[in-house]
Design an enzyme around this catalytic site. Structure first.
Site, mmCIF file in Angstrom:
data_model
loop_
_atom_site.group_PDB
_atom_site.id
_atom_site.type_symbol
_atom_site.label_atom_id
_atom_site.label_comp_id
_atom_site.label_asym_id
_atom_site.label_seq_id
_atom_site.Cartn_x
_atom_site.Cartn_y
_atom_site.Cartn_z
ATOM 1 N N ASP A 87 -4.333 5.107 11.012
ATOM 2 C CA ASP A 87 -3.158 4.531 10.361
ATOM 3 C C ASP A 87 -3.303 4.689 8.854
ATOM 4 O O ASP A 87 -4.413 4.812 8.326
ATOM 5 C CB ASP A 87 -2.982 3.062 10.730
ATOM 6 C CG ASP A 87 -4.169 2.181 10.311
ATOM 7 O OD1 ASP A 87 -5.316 2.571 10.619
ATOM 8 O OD2 ASP A 87 -3.951 1.132 9.682
ATOM 9 N N GLU A 151 -6.398 -0.473 10.726
ATOM 10 C CA GLU A 151 -7.318 -0.868 9.657
ATOM 11 C C GLU A 151 -6.571 -1.373 8.434
ATOM 12 O O GLU A 151 -7.026 -2.307 7.772
ATOM 13 C CB GLU A 151 -8.198 0.323 9.281
ATOM 14 C CG GLU A 151 -9.362 -0.027 8.362
ATOM 15 C CD GLU A 151 -9.003 -0.001 6.882
ATOM 16 O OE1 GLU A 151 -9.757 -0.578 6.069
ATOM 17 O OE2 GLU A 151 -7.965 0.586 6.522
#
Length: 450
Positions: A87, A151
């Site tokens: 991500d 994250e």
């Protein structure tokens, strides 16, 4: 064996770039969740494609319901975990000189969101495992490559994974800096919110993520028609109101000194206008608490520092006002000697006159790993062999992907002196660094798991 591994990596390097381009092309910013895609369509898409690439290399692949994927080298007991995320933080495309999802190569650098954080390093890990496979190495222990998708927004992907699986006994992530990060500051992500009924300011917006210095902020103002000219300020008339915009400079919240905060800049400018009393009270309080150009926390009286982990940093990262409620997000990185409760108390006091209440979104204690462990000594030895530079441990303000993993350390991917614009415009990684990362990771896996 080192020479053989590195030779294979060099041979395969040209194959890495189109694969990295495909992964970067997927705009995997956290999106609207669904039952099948907990972090949105694009995060699910990038994870599935990356796992397909690993499967094509003959590795052992498992998708944990699109929260996280695991890639294993063999079926032996797992000794080492390598942790990356796919991500990325959002982009303001018009501020880039390269296509943020184009993986453009210029002057020996690969440009794109995720190039350094963390898609480039993830591809380096995949090609490290590929090289070990091609070398015909039979590791006596397994390495588990763990690839997540959250994250940047709290690592709930790892929370999900840990409800099902245990972390390997040794873990590193190329989600930080070389040589080895063994200390990470504590982190607070806070919300300050309260009711507000402004007379002139109809709405305010600024910032995109809670862990970055905001580059853009604006307010829609009515009942005022004279606006002083100021640097970074743009005023555009819209019907019977004016849109007042401030252009700052983005930076990661862990290293905010390179940025200029558009929210604090906008607040300072708005206070030059003939506002009503409530507007002056709220914005004036915020201006004192979050001083424009200062990231030390001095306005909230939380400035502190220690020799082990450095100084506290504070960023006012998001603002929203809809005509009824005003809300701010605050990112604080504090040293190992700090107290999160004391910090929260002082911030609460600093904004009390604005009628704002504090709530916590994330509270992470400082993370510290013994620099004399055999694990860290092995990583530093690999770093020294591959770079010819002295290895050492360091502390940072950023929270890497191993922040809440006992014994976990960050090992790469940024080299000392690198300028990669992580979380900023024109994020990039040099081809030289990408190649060297792959060699370091491959040789670290070999030494630990051989």
């Amino acid at each position: 064996m080192r020479e053989k591994i590195n030779s294979i990596i060099e041979k395969n390097f040209e194959k890495m770039l189109p694969m990295l381009a495909e992964i970067i092309s997927i705009p995997s910013v956290s999106g609207k969740p669904s039952k099948e895609m907990p972090y949105g369509k694009e995060c699910g898409r990038v994870l599935r494609r990356f796992l397909d690439m690993a499967d094509e290399e003959g590795l052992y692949v498992h998708n944990h319901e699109n929260y996280v994927g695991t890639i294993g080298f063999n079926e032996k007991p797992v000794k080492l975990g390598v942790l990356c995320h796919l991500d990325v933080v959002p982009v303001t495309a018009e501020d880039w000189t390269h296509d943020p999802f184009g993986c453009e190569i210029e002057n020996g650098r690969v440009y794109g969101r995720g190039a350094i954080d963390d898609k480039g390093p993830a591809m380096a890990v995949l090609f490290a495992l590929k090289a070990l496979k091609e070398a015909g190495i039979e590791l006596t222990h397994n390495v588990r490559f763990i690839v997540g998708c959250d994250e940047e927004n709290g690592s709930t992907d790892l929370e999900y994974y840990l409800r099902k699986e245990k972390m390997p006994p040794l873990v590193f992530t190329p989600d930080g800096d070389y040589p080895v990060i063994n200390i990470e500051k504590g982190m607070l992500r806070l919300t300050l919110s309260g009711k507000a009924d402004f007379g002139h300011i109809m709405l305010m917006k600024g910032g995109t993520v809670p862990n970055a210095v905001p580059s853009d902020a604006y307010a829609v103002v009515k009942g005022i028609d004279v606006f002083p000219e100021r640097e970074n300020i743009t005023v555009i008339k819209e019907n019977d109101a004016f849109c007042v915009s401030y252009k700052g400079t983005a930076a990661h919240a862990s290293t905010p000194s390179g940025g200029e905060n558009a929210i604090t800049g906008l607040i300072s400018y708005l206070l030059e206008l003939p506002l009503d009393e409530e507007e002056k009270q709220v914005l004036g309080t915020m201006k004192k608490a979050f001083v424009h150009g200062d990231f030390s926390g001095s306005g909230c009286k939380i400035s502190m520092s220690d020799e082990k982990s450095g100084a506290l940093t504070q960023v006012l990262s998001i603002v929203s006002y809809d005509g009824n409620e005003i809300k701010f997000k605050v990112d604080v990185r504090y040293p190992v000697s700090g107290s999160k409760e004391e910090i929260k108390q002082k911030i609460t006091k600093a904004v009390s006159e604005a009628g704002l209440e504090l709530s916590s979104d994330i509270e992470s204690l400082p993370h510290c790993v013994d620099e004399n462990s055999e694990f860290i000594r092995t990583l530093l030895g690999v770093y020294e062999d591959e770079t010819g530079q002295k290895g050492y441990c360091k502390a940072i303000g950023g929270g890497t992907y191993v922040h809440d993993i006992e014994g976990g350390v960050a090992f790469g991917a940024e080299f000392p002196g690198d300028e990669n614009n992580m979380h900023g415009n024109d994020e990039s990684i040099s081809l030289e660094s990408l190649l060297l990362n792959t060699k370091i990771i491959a040789n670290a896996i070999y030494r630990i798991c051989k």
